[in-house]
Design a protein around this motif. Structure first.
Motif: not given
Ligand code: FE
Ligand code: DGI
Ligand code: FE
Length: 396
Positions: A219, A222, A251-252, A311, A329, A335
């Motif tokens: 995470r 990311h 964002h996460d 998001h 994202d 990704r």
């Molecule tokens: Fe994300």
């Protein structure tokens, strides 16, 4: 009998006002000892900017050192998470039999005392010692004192305790000037050495460090990827690159935190936009993140807050920044999916088309898995003319 005053709090940081109260409390009840009990705080608790447990504990110890009668106990910090006062008092009365305990508290706590967990037991284990401020309504406090007395809970009002300075003010002063007179010199030296409270709340290296222990390595990578991609897209489309980076890295922020407490914060905040979070737990982290960055990171920029909040779901009428974070994202360098290169190309050229493709994919997946589609996602689909396939599992 030996008399001890228990003084709990976040002590973020401990300051001269706290020490004044220790002196007054000792004087008022003739105590031999004032025991500071810094509270442990879980990452999801809404407390404002918070120095790590160990640092707050160390600062308490430094502040206490010159005073023979002040000591520090790390019981709550060792336990971690939320401690109930009744448990702390049980522990203290067990390890120190024969001592009389006074429980120091502010007036807010005193007035809501009967809402505390096991308050009757607290009343048996300690006598309440209330630090009332000069300007406060003493009549109300006297009435509460009498009411509690009837319930078998004795208390003593400590009047004219000095107006405590606020830790929030001190943190701001430290951030703006790097120094303050309101903490003891040793505590100040510690703060400066450790660089506590001195960051700008939107400083990217600080934010990267901050989120790291809150999430898995995957995470974290990311998040760095989304920060980079959001900054890249902001550059291309003339959005604020700094805001895009901050929203991207954060964002996460809540993605890997326990969902129960996050959900409670959201429900208390009242911003739920028609989402059934129990049915769609994967939507919790955006909403929780939007709250978290305000309460824990002192970030109050509404553009950044909304970019974090939406998001996952998107919505109708998204700002450029929201759109960028939503798409970054899905196209960050970590990704991997069949047409990710094509999506990245679109994200450099045509945000509308990129949004349409992203939403088509998302609602397709949700329908295929028979998961509800939330009202904001539906709104975004309408705006980008994305049909929601039939066989749609629900109205969320
Ligand atoms: Fe994300
Ligand atoms: O947090 P990330 O994994 O980086 O990505 P994200 O925040 O976009 O989360 C993706 C998840 O959110 C994915 O499982 C699909 C889900 N999702 C997106 N929109 C909706 C949704 N889930 C429901 N139930 N309803 C939606 O409208
Ligand atoms: Fe997410």
């Amino acid at each position: 009998m030996s008399q001890t005053v228990l003084y709990g709090g976040t002590f973020n940081p401990i300051h001269r006002g706290h020490l004044e109260i220790c002196l007054r409390a000792r004087e008022a009840v003739g105590a031999q000892e004032v025991l500071l009990m810094p509270a442990a705080l879980p990452p999801h608790k809404s407390t404002g900017e918070l120095a790590p447990d160990r640092d707050r504990l160390a600062m308490c110890a430094l502040a206490a050192e010159p005073y023979g009668f002040i000591s520090v106990d790390d019981y709550e910090i060792r336990r971690g998470g939320r401690s109930y006062t009744v448990d702390t008092l049980r522990y203290l009365t067990q390890i120190r039999p024969g001592e009389k305990f006074w429980l120091l508290m502010g007036t807010d706590m005193f007035l809501t005392f009967t809402q505390w967990r096991d308050w009757e037991r607290i009343g048996e284990l300690a006598t309440l010692l209330v630090a009332a401020r000069e300007e406060e309504d003493l009549g109300r406090l006297e009435a509460q004192k009498a009411a509690l007395e009837k319930l078998g809970v004795p208390s003593v009002l400590l009047k004219n305790a000095p107006l405590p300075m606020s830790s929030t003010e001190i943190r701001r002063e430290l951030r703006e000037t790097g120094t303050t007179q309101k903490v003891s010199p040793r505590v100040l030296a510690y703060i400066q050495e450790r660089g506590l409270y001195q960051h700008d709340s939107q400083d990217l290296p600080y934010l990267r460090e901050y989120i790291r222990p809150l999430m898995t390595d995957y995470r974290y990578r990311h998040s760095l990827g989304v920060e980079k991609q959001a900054a890249h897209m902001a550059e291309i489309f003339g959005a604020d690159v700094h805001k895009a980076s901050v929203a991207g890295i954060l964002h996460d922020v809540c993605k890997d935190l326990p969902k129960g407490a996050l959900l409670q914060n959201i429900l208390e905040s009242g911003i739920i936009n028609g989402i059934d979070f129990k049915a769609s737990p994967q939507l919790i982290h955006g909403y929780a993140g939007a709250l978290y960055i305000q309460t824990h990171l002192d970030i109050h920029d509404p553009d950044i807050i909304d970019a974090v909040r939406y998001h996952t779901t998107a919505r109708a009428g998204m700002s450029l920044l929201e759109t960028i974070v939503y798409l970054a994202d899905l196209t960050s360098e970590d990704r991997e999916y069949a047409d990710v290169e094509e999506m990245r190309r679109l994200c450099d050229h045509d945000l509308r088309e990129a949004m349409a493709r992203a939403l088509t994919h998302t609602v397709g997946e949700l329908v295929r898995k028979n998961k509800p589609i939330c009202p904001d996602t539906r709104g975004a689909c309408r705006e980008y003319c994305v049909p929601i396939p039939t066989g749609d599992g629900g109205t969320q």
